[in-house]
Design a protein around this motif. Structure first.
Motif, PDB file in Angstrom:
ATOM      1  N   ASN A 104       0.849  -1.181   0.000  1.00 13.68           N
ATOM      2  CA  ASN A 104       0.000   0.000   0.000  1.00 13.68           C
ATOM      3  C   ASN A 104       0.888   1.235   0.000  1.00 13.68           C
ATOM      4  O   ASN A 104       1.539   1.536   0.997  1.00 13.68           O
ATOM      5  CB  ASN A 104      -0.904  -0.023   1.251  1.00 13.68           C
ATOM      6  N   GLY A 105       0.890   1.942  -1.145  1.00 14.05           N
ATOM      7  CA  GLY A 105       1.721   3.127  -1.257  1.00 14.05           C
ATOM      8  C   GLY A 105       1.159   4.341  -0.564  1.00 14.05           C
ATOM      9  O   GLY A 105       1.775   5.406  -0.606  1.00 14.05           O
ATOM     10  N   ARG A 106      -0.001   4.187   0.048  1.00 14.19           N
ATOM     11  CA  ARG A 106      -0.635   5.255   0.820  1.00 14.19           C
ATOM     12  C   ARG A 106      -0.867   6.490  -0.046  1.00 14.19           C
ATOM     13  O   ARG A 106      -1.809   6.533  -0.817  1.00 14.19           O
ATOM     14  CB  ARG A 106       0.170   5.548   2.080  1.00 14.19           C
ATOM     15  N   ASP A 107      -0.036   7.515   0.036  1.00 11.58           N
ATOM     16  CA  ASP A 107      -0.298   8.756  -0.697  1.00 11.58           C
ATOM     17  C   ASP A 107       0.153   8.704  -2.160  1.00 11.58           C
ATOM     18  O   ASP A 107      -0.053   9.672  -2.899  1.00 11.58           O
ATOM     19  CB  ASP A 107       0.404   9.936  -0.001  1.00 11.58           C
ATOM     20  N   GLY A 108       0.765   7.607  -2.570  1.00 13.61           N
ATOM     21  CA  GLY A 108       1.240   7.511  -3.945  1.00 13.61           C
ATOM     22  C   GLY A 108       0.414   6.533  -4.764  1.00 13.61           C
ATOM     23  O   GLY A 108      -0.460   5.829  -4.249  1.00 13.61           O
ATOM     24  N   LEU A 109       0.707   6.468  -6.059  1.00 18.96           N
ATOM     25  CA  LEU A 109      -0.007   5.573  -6.964  1.00 18.96           C
ATOM     26  C   LEU A 109       0.677   4.217  -7.098  1.00 18.96           C
ATOM     27  O   LEU A 109       0.104   3.299  -7.675  1.00 18.96           O
ATOM     28  CB  LEU A 109      -0.151   6.213  -8.346  1.00 18.96           C
ATOM     29  N   SER A 110       1.904   4.096  -6.603  1.00 15.80           N
ATOM     30  CA  SER A 110       2.604   2.816  -6.698  1.00 15.80           C
ATOM     31  C   SER A 110       2.052   1.839  -5.665  1.00 15.80           C
ATOM     32  O   SER A 110       1.932   2.180  -4.481  1.00 15.80           O
ATOM     33  CB  SER A 110       4.108   3.009  -6.469  1.00 15.80           C
ATOM     34  N   SER A 111       1.713   0.636  -6.122  1.00 11.44           N
ATOM     35  CA  SER A 111       1.115  -0.348  -5.221  1.00 11.44           C
ATOM     36  C   SER A 111       1.282  -1.742  -5.798  1.00 11.44           C
ATOM     37  O   SER A 111       1.614  -1.908  -6.972  1.00 11.44           O
ATOM     38  CB  SER A 111      -0.375  -0.057  -4.999  1.00 11.44           C
ATOM     39  N   VAL A 112       1.039  -2.734  -4.938  1.00  3.19           N
ATOM     40  CA  VAL A 112       1.042  -4.139  -5.351  1.00  3.19           C
ATOM     41  C   VAL A 112      -0.194  -4.795  -4.764  1.00  3.19           C
ATOM     42  O   VAL A 112      -0.480  -4.644  -3.573  1.00  3.19           O
ATOM     43  CB  VAL A 112       2.301  -4.881  -4.838  1.00  3.19           C
ATOM     44  N   VAL A 113      -0.943  -5.517  -5.591  1.00  9.63           N
ATOM     45  CA  VAL A 113      -2.089  -6.293  -5.123  1.00  9.63           C
ATOM     46  C   VAL A 113      -2.004  -7.680  -5.747  1.00  9.63           C
ATOM     47  O   VAL A 113      -1.313  -7.876  -6.751  1.00  9.63           O
ATOM     48  CB  VAL A 113      -3.432  -5.622  -5.492  1.00  9.63           C
ATOM     49  N   PRO A 114      -2.697  -8.667  -5.164  1.00  7.32           N
ATOM     50  CA  PRO A 114      -2.685 -10.007  -5.763  1.00  7.32           C
ATOM     51  C   PRO A 114      -3.237  -9.988  -7.176  1.00  7.32           C
ATOM     52  O   PRO A 114      -4.201  -9.272  -7.482  1.00  7.32           O
ATOM     53  CB  PRO A 114      -3.591 -10.816  -4.821  1.00  7.32           C
ATOM     54  N   GLY A 115      -2.615 -10.767  -8.058  1.00  3.96           N
ATOM     55  CA  GLY A 115      -3.098 -10.880  -9.426  1.00  3.96           C
ATOM     56  C   GLY A 115      -4.167 -11.950  -9.537  1.00  3.96           C
ATOM     57  O   GLY A 115      -4.480 -12.651  -8.579  1.00  3.96           O
ATOM     58  N   ALA A 116      -4.739 -12.077 -10.719  1.00  2.02           N
ATOM     59  CA  ALA A 116      -5.749 -13.094 -10.968  1.00  2.02           C
ATOM     60  C   ALA A 116      -5.332 -13.921 -12.178  1.00  2.02           C
ATOM     61  O   ALA A 116      -5.052 -13.351 -13.240  1.00  2.02           O
ATOM     62  CB  ALA A 116      -7.112 -12.441 -11.205  1.00  2.02           C
TER      63      ALA A 116
END
Length: 233
Positions: A104-116
């Motif tokens: 969770n990048g919080r204030d930024g747009l960079s993030s990672v979430v599980p793929g499908a």
């Protein structure tokens, strides 16, 4: 009982030897790293010469009993990440092997979430243009494969998970870099550590816990002021 001819004894023995050798090889393979079994892990020190602070919270039912790491550090520069920008205080969801499940990048747009159905879906915050015409976009990247450590956090995750007594190996990827899916790994045996093909040595404290990670020139990559073993539960 009739005696077994010599040539038949060899035909029986060879498969047994092969099974035994395979079992011995499998037993010798390093395991995945494991987070210390404590309700809370907290440590601080320097990463690449800059101060860091990390706290890993207890397993949380709302996150499938996985653990959130609160991190304050100096992230890699956009130049080191092919243009991606990271915030300096992310929340990172870890499994019991310290592998990243979400970022969770919080204030930024960079993030990672599980793929499908598997792997990861990564968002990279990119700045296009300069000055008043510059715009911020989220660049999507898919990373297939098993859960992994981030290559830039691997030294810190080694500091948290390292044990001289238990050899370990884990997949590593550059989540926000331009070559995200390149096959890499982090492994150690005793005080010898390999991160993405680079060799390091762990310098333990008097109690045998992780204290420093140094490269082949003796330069310090990570130094822990408060070791995981000494952190307050």
């Amino acid at each position: 009982m009739l005696p077994i001819p010599a040539h038949l004894r060899m035909l029986i023995l060879f498969p047994l030897l092969a099974i035994s050798a395979t079992s011995a090889s499998a037993a010798a393979e390093p395991a995945l790293p494991t987070l210390p079994d404590r309700p809370r892990i907290e440590l601080h020190g320097t990463l690449d010469g800059q101060p860091f602070w990390a706290r890993i919270l207890p397993p949380d039912a709302q996150f499938g009993n996985h653990r959130v790491m609160q991190l304050v550090y100096t992230p890699p520069t956009p130049e080191a990440l092919g243009g991606a920008h990271l915030v300096d205080c992310p929340f990172i969801l870890l499994d019991e092997h310290a592998r990243i499940l979400a970022w969770n990048g919080r204030d930024g747009l960079s993030s990672v979430v599980p793929g499908a159905p598997a792997g990861y879906q990564v968002s990279r915050e990119i700045v296009e243009g300069e000055g008043e015409t510059a715009k911020i976009i989220a660049q999507g990247v898919k990373i297939p494969g098993a859960h992994a450590w981030d290559v830039h956090l691997a030294p810190l995750l080694t500091a948290i998970s390292w044990s001289a007594a238990v050899p370990a190996s884990v997949r590593v990827v550059d989540f926000f870099g331009p070559a995200s899916a390149a096959p890499l790994s982090c492994s150690w045996q005793g005080d010898q550590v390999d991160i993405a093909g680079k060799h390091f040595i762990v310098v333990p404290d008097k109690a045998g816990a992780f204290q420093r990670l140094v490269d082949e020139t003796g330069s310090t990559r990570v130094e822990v002021v408060e070791t995981p073993a000494a952190a307050t539960p």
